[in-house]
Motif scaffolding. Sequence first.
Motif, PDB file in Angstrom:
ATOM      1  N   SER B 201      -1.119  15.121  -6.122  1.00  0.00           N
ATOM      2  CA  SER B 201      -0.736  13.982  -6.956  1.00  0.00           C
ATOM      3  C   SER B 201       0.734  13.636  -6.757  1.00  0.00           C
ATOM      4  O   SER B 201       1.095  12.465  -6.598  1.00  0.00           O
ATOM      5  CB  SER B 201      -0.995  14.307  -8.432  1.00  0.00           C
ATOM      6  OG  SER B 201      -2.360  14.584  -8.633  1.00  0.00           O
ATOM      7  N   SER B 202       1.549  14.651  -6.747  1.00  0.00           N
ATOM      8  CA  SER B 202       2.985  14.421  -6.609  1.00  0.00           C
ATOM      9  C   SER B 202       3.323  13.813  -5.247  1.00  0.00           C
ATOM     10  O   SER B 202       4.125  12.878  -5.156  1.00  0.00           O
ATOM     11  CB  SER B 202       3.720  15.749  -6.804  1.00  0.00           C
ATOM     12  OG  SER B 202       5.094  15.597  -6.512  1.00  0.00           O
ATOM     13  N   LEU B 203       2.702  14.328  -4.195  1.00  0.00           N
ATOM     14  CA  LEU B 203       2.979  13.805  -2.854  1.00  0.00           C
ATOM     15  C   LEU B 203       2.497  12.365  -2.737  1.00  0.00           C
ATOM     16  O   LEU B 203       3.116  11.541  -2.060  1.00  0.00           O
ATOM     17  CB  LEU B 203       2.305  14.685  -1.796  1.00  0.00           C
ATOM     18  CG  LEU B 203       2.926  16.075  -1.601  1.00  0.00           C
ATOM     19  CD1 LEU B 203       2.082  16.920  -0.664  1.00  0.00           C
ATOM     20  CD2 LEU B 203       4.347  15.961  -1.076  1.00  0.00           C
ATOM     21  N   LYS B 204       1.387  12.064  -3.377  1.00  0.00           N
ATOM     22  CA  LYS B 204       0.921  10.680  -3.380  1.00  0.00           C
ATOM     23  C   LYS B 204       1.910   9.788  -4.125  1.00  0.00           C
ATOM     24  O   LYS B 204       2.273   8.714  -3.663  1.00  0.00           O
ATOM     25  CB  LYS B 204      -0.463  10.596  -4.047  1.00  0.00           C
ATOM     26  CG  LYS B 204      -1.616  10.967  -3.132  1.00  0.00           C
ATOM     27  CD  LYS B 204      -2.952  10.669  -3.767  1.00  0.00           C
ATOM     28  CE  LYS B 204      -3.270  11.676  -4.872  1.00  0.00           C
ATOM     29  NZ  LYS B 204      -4.684  11.601  -5.316  1.00  0.00           N
ATOM     30  N   ARG B 205       2.339  10.251  -5.266  1.00  0.00           N
ATOM     31  CA  ARG B 205       3.246   9.462  -6.102  1.00  0.00           C
ATOM     32  C   ARG B 205       4.525   9.112  -5.341  1.00  0.00           C
ATOM     33  O   ARG B 205       5.004   7.993  -5.400  1.00  0.00           O
ATOM     34  CB  ARG B 205       3.579  10.236  -7.388  1.00  0.00           C
ATOM     35  CG  ARG B 205       3.523   9.402  -8.644  1.00  0.00           C
ATOM     36  CD  ARG B 205       3.755  10.251  -9.870  1.00  0.00           C
ATOM     37  NE  ARG B 205       2.782  11.327 -10.027  1.00  0.00           N
ATOM     38  CZ  ARG B 205       3.090  12.623 -10.113  1.00  0.00           C
ATOM     39  NH1 ARG B 205       4.351  12.997 -10.065  1.00  0.00           N
ATOM     40  NH2 ARG B 205       2.153  13.528 -10.250  1.00  0.00           N
ATOM     41  N   LYS B 206       5.045  10.084  -4.590  1.00  0.00           N
ATOM     42  CA  LYS B 206       6.283   9.806  -3.868  1.00  0.00           C
ATOM     43  C   LYS B 206       6.016   9.327  -2.450  1.00  0.00           C
ATOM     44  O   LYS B 206       6.904   9.392  -1.599  1.00  0.00           O
ATOM     45  CB  LYS B 206       7.222  11.005  -3.898  1.00  0.00           C
ATOM     46  CG  LYS B 206       6.672  12.285  -3.352  1.00  0.00           C
ATOM     47  CD  LYS B 206       7.716  13.402  -3.431  1.00  0.00           C
ATOM     48  CE  LYS B 206       7.984  13.878  -4.846  1.00  0.00           C
ATOM     49  NZ  LYS B 206       8.667  15.187  -4.911  1.00  0.00           N
ATOM     50  N   ARG B 207       4.821   8.882  -2.171  1.00  0.00           N
ATOM     51  CA  ARG B 207       4.483   8.257  -0.891  1.00  0.00           C
ATOM     52  C   ARG B 207       4.707   9.157   0.317  1.00  0.00           C
ATOM     53  O   ARG B 207       5.009   8.669   1.404  1.00  0.00           O
ATOM     54  CB  ARG B 207       5.272   6.949  -0.684  1.00  0.00           C
ATOM     55  CG  ARG B 207       5.216   5.995  -1.849  1.00  0.00           C
ATOM     56  CD  ARG B 207       3.815   5.461  -2.035  1.00  0.00           C
ATOM     57  NE  ARG B 207       3.613   5.002  -3.425  1.00  0.00           N
ATOM     58  CZ  ARG B 207       3.658   3.735  -3.801  1.00  0.00           C
ATOM     59  NH1 ARG B 207       3.852   2.798  -2.915  1.00  0.00           N
ATOM     60  NH2 ARG B 207       3.464   3.407  -5.068  1.00  0.00           N
ATOM     61  N   ALA B 208       4.608  10.456   0.127  1.00  0.00           N
ATOM     62  CA  ALA B 208       4.715  11.348   1.276  1.00  0.00           C
ATOM     63  C   ALA B 208       3.393  11.387   2.024  1.00  0.00           C
ATOM     64  O   ALA B 208       3.357  11.526   3.248  1.00  0.00           O
ATOM     65  CB  ALA B 208       5.105  12.751   0.828  1.00  0.00           C
ATOM     66  N   ILE B 209       2.318  11.272   1.284  1.00  0.00           N
ATOM     67  CA  ILE B 209       1.001  11.208   1.905  1.00  0.00           C
ATOM     68  C   ILE B 209       0.211  10.059   1.294  1.00  0.00           C
ATOM     69  O   ILE B 209       0.585   9.505   0.259  1.00  0.00           O
ATOM     70  CB  ILE B 209       0.200  12.517   1.692  1.00  0.00           C
ATOM     71  CG1 ILE B 209      -0.067  12.725   0.196  1.00  0.00           C
ATOM     72  CG2 ILE B 209       0.920  13.697   2.290  1.00  0.00           C
ATOM     73  CD1 ILE B 209      -1.010  13.857  -0.103  1.00  0.00           C
ATOM     74  N   GLU B 210      -0.879   9.735   1.978  1.00  0.00           N
ATOM     75  CA  GLU B 210      -1.781   8.703   1.475  1.00  0.00           C
ATOM     76  C   GLU B 210      -3.182   9.292   1.581  1.00  0.00           C
ATOM     77  O   GLU B 210      -3.485  10.011   2.539  1.00  0.00           O
ATOM     78  CB  GLU B 210      -1.645   7.464   2.354  1.00  0.00           C
ATOM     79  CG  GLU B 210      -2.417   6.271   1.878  1.00  0.00           C
ATOM     80  CD  GLU B 210      -2.333   5.134   2.906  1.00  0.00           C
ATOM     81  OE1 GLU B 210      -1.429   5.175   3.756  1.00  0.00           O
ATOM     82  OE2 GLU B 210      -3.203   4.244   2.857  1.00  0.00           O
ATOM     83  N   MET B 211      -4.049   8.983   0.615  1.00  0.00           N
ATOM     84  CA  MET B 211      -5.375   9.588   0.664  1.00  0.00           C
ATOM     85  C   MET B 211      -6.480   8.552   0.603  1.00  0.00           C
ATOM     86  O   MET B 211      -6.345   7.503  -0.024  1.00  0.00           O
ATOM     87  CB  MET B 211      -5.537  10.594  -0.470  1.00  0.00           C
ATOM     88  CG  MET B 211      -4.505  11.703  -0.377  1.00  0.00           C
ATOM     89  SD  MET B 211      -5.095  13.290  -0.942  1.00  0.00           S
ATOM     90  CE  MET B 211      -6.564  13.544  -0.008  1.00  0.00           C
TER      91      MET B 211
END
Lengths: 228, 228
Positions: B201-211
């Motif tokens: 969730s955190s990585l998605k929020r900060k746009r490090a990953i996309e799912m």
Amino acid sequence: MHCHATHSTTLTEPKTGRPAPSETDLEPRIAKLFDPRQPVRHVLPDHSILLQGEPADTLYQIVSGTVRCCTFSEDGVRQIFRFAGAGDYLGFADFETWHFTAEAVDHVILRAVPRPRAEAAIAQNPSLQVALRAMMVRGLAARERHMFMLAYMPAEDRLYRFLTDLAARRGASGFTVLPMKRRDIADHIGLTFETVSRGFSSLKRKRAIEMRGNDRFRIHSDDLLLAA
Amino acid sequence: MHCHATHSTTLTEPKTGRPAPSETDLEPRIAKLFDPRQPVRHVLPDHSILLQGEPADTLYQIVSGTVRCCTFSEDGVRQIFRFAGAGDYLGFADFETWHFTAEAVDHVILRAVPRPRAEAAIAQNPSLQVALRAMMVRGLAARERHMFMLAYMPAEDRLYRFLTDLAARRGASGFTVLPMKRRDIADHIGLTFETVSRGFSSLKRKRAIEMRGNDRFRIHSDDLLLAA
DNA sequence: CGTATCATTGATGGGGCTCAACACGCGTGG
DNA sequence: CCACGCGTGTTGAGCCCCATCAATGATACG
């Protein structure tokens, strides 16, 4: 779900550090690579033996002393993935350049053999190859065991297992010398040196270990430990 | 002293998963041990391929699918020390009995070869021995790298590195399939599955990953990451 | 629709990291 | 002899990250 028992878990290793039967027979074949009389190298405490990234043109056998094998992250954090002692070898896990740094913990004495000569001998000796593979297999299992410790064991258990493993490797009963500083232990078992120090105090308090000075220790029996 | 940068540290590996030049040349020699047409074994998700403690009488090459290699502590805690995928081998790190358990993550297809035949072929083929030793050397370094992660990296960084490593191994750009569940990832990087989930969730929020769904992901460039 | 599995999110507590002070031994030099 | 510094180890106070417990979504399948 942490490891409740302080003396917990060996996973499925035969027993700590005990070499497999095949290993016992094969190990001398590796030792024969090194001339028992000739080129000996002395390294003073905290001096480096070999440096990560430099050409791996020599293999070593440790005659005496303790060596820390470590890697450094970009921001300078040190990870000691192995302490090597008398009888252990350095260099069979690399071909061209060292992937780690080796430093002397105390006064270290090494026998050395140039890589080309060693590799030539290996190429011609099938049973030596088997011995080498057996050694690397043990290395893999040891690292997996260590990974488990880093992932799941609480601080005190890590220290206790480190000490029991060390005592088992040294073999002799009675007090065991602890050549490395608190900081070295910490970098090995993934803690800060303060936490390691607290661990020593706690283990002493509950009579799991006994210390003479701060560089000799003895493990008490599990029975005593359970009573605490 | 934790790793600040989410994309931090590769230690000194050449680059994630890239085989050394020698390895590129030698790997086919290992593959030749396996008959490309013959005995193929299929394993369904969550079924076991081989069990810790049982006789290691067969070697495997993974044709497709993902395998989790794990050990269990006495109190049932699982540690996944490696995910093996297409092209990887199982069994060269043991001689008599398996020191780990291998389970299928998804549908796994294997090629098998009886150990006696494989060992005989190895004994007669020096360049194959070199290839094997190179493979084990990489295995040692990979485990040391993993040890570092378990010892020093904060949760989110562990997940990020796991994902980048996975994407790098798969090679292809665009979205990468994530065959394993959150729980598997957790047992691999030494966290609980809740923490893994929070990491996603955190990585998605900060746009490090996309799912895409929850089993496909894509890593964003470091530049975007730095802006976050 | 009910159930099971998996993923997400929230609330709470604890173990270990951090910062800091202090103890101890040992060397050097006044 | 003691003062002082230095390295090493120990102990304390406070805080934060992550494990734990718990509830809610999401999706597939009967």
